[in-house]
Design a protein around this motif. Structure first.
Motif, PDB file in Angstrom:
ATOM      1  N   ARG A  66      55.039  37.246  50.963  1.00  0.00           N
ATOM      2  CA  ARG A  66      56.362  36.751  51.455  1.00  0.00           C
ATOM      3  C   ARG A  66      56.643  37.644  52.757  1.00  0.00           C
ATOM      4  O   ARG A  66      57.010  36.928  53.562  1.00  0.00           O
ATOM      5  CB  ARG A  66      57.406  36.603  50.389  1.00  0.00           C
TER       6      ARG A  66
ATOM      7  N   TYR B 152      56.548  36.244  56.548  1.00  0.00           N
ATOM      8  CA  TYR B 152      58.197  36.191  57.298  1.00  0.00           C
ATOM      9  C   TYR B 152      58.292  36.968  58.677  1.00  0.00           C
ATOM     10  O   TYR B 152      58.562  36.786  59.582  1.00  0.00           O
ATOM     11  CB  TYR B 152      58.962  36.765  56.348  1.00  0.00           C
TER      12      TYR B 152
ATOM     13  N   GLN C  10      59.437  28.773  53.536  1.00  0.00           N
ATOM     14  CA  GLN C  10      60.562  27.593  53.205  1.00  0.00           C
ATOM     15  C   GLN C  10      61.983  27.900  52.845  1.00  0.00           C
ATOM     16  O   GLN C  10      63.067  27.335  53.061  1.00  0.00           O
ATOM     17  CB  GLN C  10      60.043  26.738  52.374  1.00  0.00           C
ATOM     18  N   ARG C  11      61.858  29.433  52.264  1.00  0.00           N
ATOM     19  CA  ARG C  11      63.314  29.729  51.516  1.00  0.00           C
ATOM     20  C   ARG C  11      63.684  30.901  52.310  1.00  0.00           C
ATOM     21  O   ARG C  11      63.057  31.763  52.870  1.00  0.00           O
ATOM     22  CB  ARG C  11      62.830  30.443  50.093  1.00  0.00           C
ATOM     23  N   SER C  12      65.019  31.303  52.231  1.00  0.00           N
ATOM     24  CA  SER C  12      65.766  32.294  53.107  1.00  0.00           C
ATOM     25  C   SER C  12      65.263  33.796  52.385  1.00  0.00           C
ATOM     26  O   SER C  12      65.037  33.661  50.907  1.00  0.00           O
ATOM     27  CB  SER C  12      67.135  32.186  53.075  1.00  0.00           C
TER      28      SER C  12
ATOM     29  N   SER D 144      66.993  34.463  48.863  1.00  0.00           N
ATOM     30  CA  SER D 144      66.699  33.317  47.700  1.00  0.00           C
ATOM     31  C   SER D 144      65.288  33.920  46.826  1.00  0.00           C
ATOM     32  O   SER D 144      64.502  34.238  47.589  1.00  0.00           O
ATOM     33  CB  SER D 144      66.651  32.153  48.208  1.00  0.00           C
ATOM     34  N   HIS D 145      65.532  33.829  45.645  1.00  0.00           N
ATOM     35  CA  HIS D 145      64.254  33.816  45.049  1.00  0.00           C
ATOM     36  C   HIS D 145      63.339  32.695  45.150  1.00  0.00           C
ATOM     37  O   HIS D 145      63.662  31.614  45.513  1.00  0.00           O
ATOM     38  CB  HIS D 145      64.755  34.097  43.330  1.00  0.00           C
ATOM     39  N   LEU D 146      62.300  32.963  45.331  1.00  0.00           N
ATOM     40  CA  LEU D 146      61.111  31.946  45.766  1.00  0.00           C
ATOM     41  C   LEU D 146      60.079  31.631  44.409  1.00  0.00           C
ATOM     42  O   LEU D 146      59.375  32.448  44.052  1.00  0.00           O
ATOM     43  CB  LEU D 146      60.254  32.297  46.936  1.00  0.00           C
ATOM     44  N   ASN D 147      60.258  30.386  44.042  1.00  0.00           N
ATOM     45  CA  ASN D 147      59.364  30.020  43.046  1.00  0.00           C
ATOM     46  C   ASN D 147      58.274  29.348  43.524  1.00  0.00           C
ATOM     47  O   ASN D 147      58.297  28.294  44.389  1.00  0.00           O
ATOM     48  CB  ASN D 147      60.024  28.955  42.058  1.00  0.00           C
TER      49      ASN D 147
ATOM     50  N   GLN E 166      66.766  34.050  60.306  1.00  0.00           N
ATOM     51  CA  GLN E 166      66.685  33.254  59.291  1.00  0.00           C
ATOM     52  C   GLN E 166      65.430  32.159  59.680  1.00  0.00           C
ATOM     53  O   GLN E 166      65.620  31.100  60.090  1.00  0.00           O
ATOM     54  CB  GLN E 166      67.789  32.423  58.961  1.00  0.00           C
TER      55      GLN E 166
ATOM     56  N   GLN F 205      63.467  30.469  57.858  1.00  0.00           N
ATOM     57  CA  GLN F 205      63.288  29.120  57.044  1.00  0.00           C
ATOM     58  C   GLN F 205      63.784  28.209  57.912  1.00  0.00           C
ATOM     59  O   GLN F 205      63.106  26.826  57.353  1.00  0.00           O
ATOM     60  CB  GLN F 205      63.783  29.493  55.922  1.00  0.00           C
TER      61      GLN F 205
ATOM     62  N   GLN G 165      61.952  23.693  58.072  1.00  0.00           N
ATOM     63  CA  GLN G 165      62.814  22.873  57.795  1.00  0.00           C
ATOM     64  C   GLN G 165      62.846  21.927  59.189  1.00  0.00           C
ATOM     65  O   GLN G 165      62.793  20.491  59.015  1.00  0.00           O
ATOM     66  CB  GLN G 165      64.181  23.215  57.586  1.00  0.00           C
TER      67      GLN G 165
END
Length: 532
Positions: free
Chosen positions: A142, A146, A387-389, A392-395, A471, A473, A477
């Protein structure tokens, strides 16, 4: 476009002040936002309400004054400008303006989206920096993807960027690695890789064994994984080198000389509370052992001495508590807090068939990054992680990541690029040729065509926003929004039309779309396939 609008508003304000309709005042920042509803135009600003604070005029009156002045300055930019309660100014872009943007994109090509807000300032982005005590796992992925993508965006925005990996190759964790390889009662790490190291390294001194094991892990596990991730570090910085070159002792002596460190209860303390931390921090323990924080301060100093204007650190969630003391150290060294940014990456959880796959480097039960990339591919891994900031937790949905179809967001985006390539490739078989110099772009007036162009010209704005707030993410998007708009255009507008002039115009539009899609995917380190 936002910057163009902001500059127009500033010019309008100055003209209105010159005409004495507005009094003299300074507007520090003009906020331009994308309108959430089509009825409110393409862009909107609340600047009239901000100006009202400095004048006796009502926001609606100010907005009307600005609207009139801007219309005189650039009437061809807008279909219309509207004023809405309690003082918003809404801008509707004209077809003519949007049509001209296609040539701009075609002209700039891979340079489209490039900015100069960085002004060649030097930025150091440090990421991954996992302890050399085992293979890279999901959490490292991650921060890795990033950090690499953020570095790409900052380069696009005009910064000079260096990517750096900090190797924690001294201290407690290396000693514990040594104990683990020896297999004594103080062993911490488990797994097949520890068993393999045990066969290769002989010895009883945990420090020596740990050093040998760390070198093997770095060379044979971590660096190959980093290469597989598509990341190229400009520098692999050894913590051990700070001790070997005397930089840690030098910074400790400097802190003492500046009366920013003091002795208490047999330990040496840094006056962190003086610079905003909640308490002072230990630099040297009672047993004489230097803390990681001591070498961290030396490392900060080292980076600034290398000429970097800004430092960016991407850390795991377990390091969140260290931010305050590091910011304190930055100020103690004579630099500004604004020159350093700490981005905390929250935890990653891997899910398969609705159940979480547990991971722990210490128990030997973990999924390596190599295994994940092998399973889903590099492009998918990168996209999903981005995809996630970071807050935020990422699943990570392994089942969705394996899907080879449009339900998988990566394939949905890549398919848009491949579809455009297919159309352009087949031109020859249809006795057609793209004539970039002769298109009549005024023919592009279908709502789907205009919406696609609006999406294309947002790309430089996305780059600017990420360069300012990190940011990342926003990129995945944006590619999804762009792909969605392209697929909508493709369904509603026939590219190869009986009208040869319209065909040429639409070919120019899809070529511009291909350029922007490719530029965006390049920033994310994701391939733009020509066929799927």
């Amino acid at each position: 476009m936002r910057n163009t609008l902001a500059n127009l508003i500033k010019k309008a304000i100055k003209l209105l002040q010159k005409e004495r309709i507005f009094p003299k005042f300074e507007v520090s920042e003009i906020k331009i936002e994308h309108s959430k509803e089509k009825d409110h135009g393409d862009y909107s600003t609340n600047v009239a309400m901000e100006i009202a604070k400095n004048t006796k005029k009502r926001p609606m009156e100010i907005a009307e004054n600005l609207k009139s002045q801007i219309s005189n300055l650039k009437s061809n930019f807008f279909e219309k400008i509207e004023v809405a309660e309690p003082g918003f100014i809404n801008f509707f872009l004209s077809k003519e303006f949007l049509q001209t943007q296609i040539k701009e994109i075609l002209k700039k090509g891979k340079e489209f989206g490039k900015l100069n807000i960085g002004k060649n300032k030097k930025v150091n982005v440090e990421f991954i920096s996992a302890n050399p005590t085992g293979p890279l796992t999901l959490g490292n992925g991650r921060g890795g993807f990033y950090g690499d993508t953020l570095a790409n965006v900052l380069e696009k925005a005009g910064y000079k960027v260096k990517r750096e990996y900090y190797i924690n190759d001294v201290g407690t964790q290396i000693r514990k690695l040594g104990h683990s390889v020896i297999g004594d009662s103080q062993a911490l790490y488990k797994g097949k890789y520890i068993e393999e190291l045990r066969k290769r390294i002989k010895g009883k001194d945990p420090d020596e064994v740990g050093q040998k094991a760390a070198k093997i892990i770095l060379k044979e596990m971590i660096k190959p994984s980093v290469k597989r991730m598509g990341i190229k570090f400009d520098k692999w910085f050894s913590e051990k080198s700070l001790y070997e070159k005397g930089e840690v002792d030098k910074i400790l002596n400097w802190l003492k000389k500046k009366k920013l460190a003091y002795e208490k209860e047999g330990a040496l303390w840094f006056k962190a509370a003086k610079f905003g931390d909640d308490k002072d921090r230990v630099l040297v323990r009672q047993n004489g052992q230097k803390t990681y924080f001591a070498s961290d301060i030396a490392y900060l100093k080292n980076k600034f001495q290398r000429g970097f204007n800004f430092l960016i650190f991407l850390w795991g969630a377990d390091h969140a508590g260290y931010v305050k003391r590091m910011e304190a150290a930055v100020e103690a060294l004579g630099y500004k807090k604004e020159q350093v940014r700490f981005i905390i990456m929250q935890l990653v959880k891997l899910f398969e068939k609705g159940k979480e796959v547990r991971m722990s480097k210490r128990t030997g039960s973990f999924v390596t990054l190599d295994e994940l990339i092998e399973e889903v591919g590099l492009d998918v891994a990168r996209f999903f992680f981005l995809q996630r900031s970071p807050g935020s937790h990422l699943n990570f949905d392994l089942d969705l990541a394996k899907v080879r179809g449009e339900k998988n967001p990566v394939y949905y985006v890549q398919y848009a690029h491949a579809r455009i390539c297919s159309i352009l490739k087949n031109l020859k078989s249809q006795n057609l040729k793209l004539k970039t110099a002769t298109q009549n772009l005024n023919l592009l007036n279908h709502p789907s065509e205009l919406e696609l162009i609006k999406q294309l010209i947002k790309f430089p704005e996305v780059v600017e926003d990420i360069a300012r707030d990190y940011q990342v993410q926003r990129l995945p998007q944006y590619t999804l929004d762009l792909a969605r708009q392209f697929h909508d255009f493709y369904e509603k507008c026939r590219v190869i039309s009986p009208d040869k002039n319209l065909t040429q115009s639409r070919l120019a539009l899809i070529l511009a779309t291909k350029i922007v899609l490719k530029n965006t995917l390049d920033l994310m380190g994701i391939s733009a396939p020509e066929r799927m």
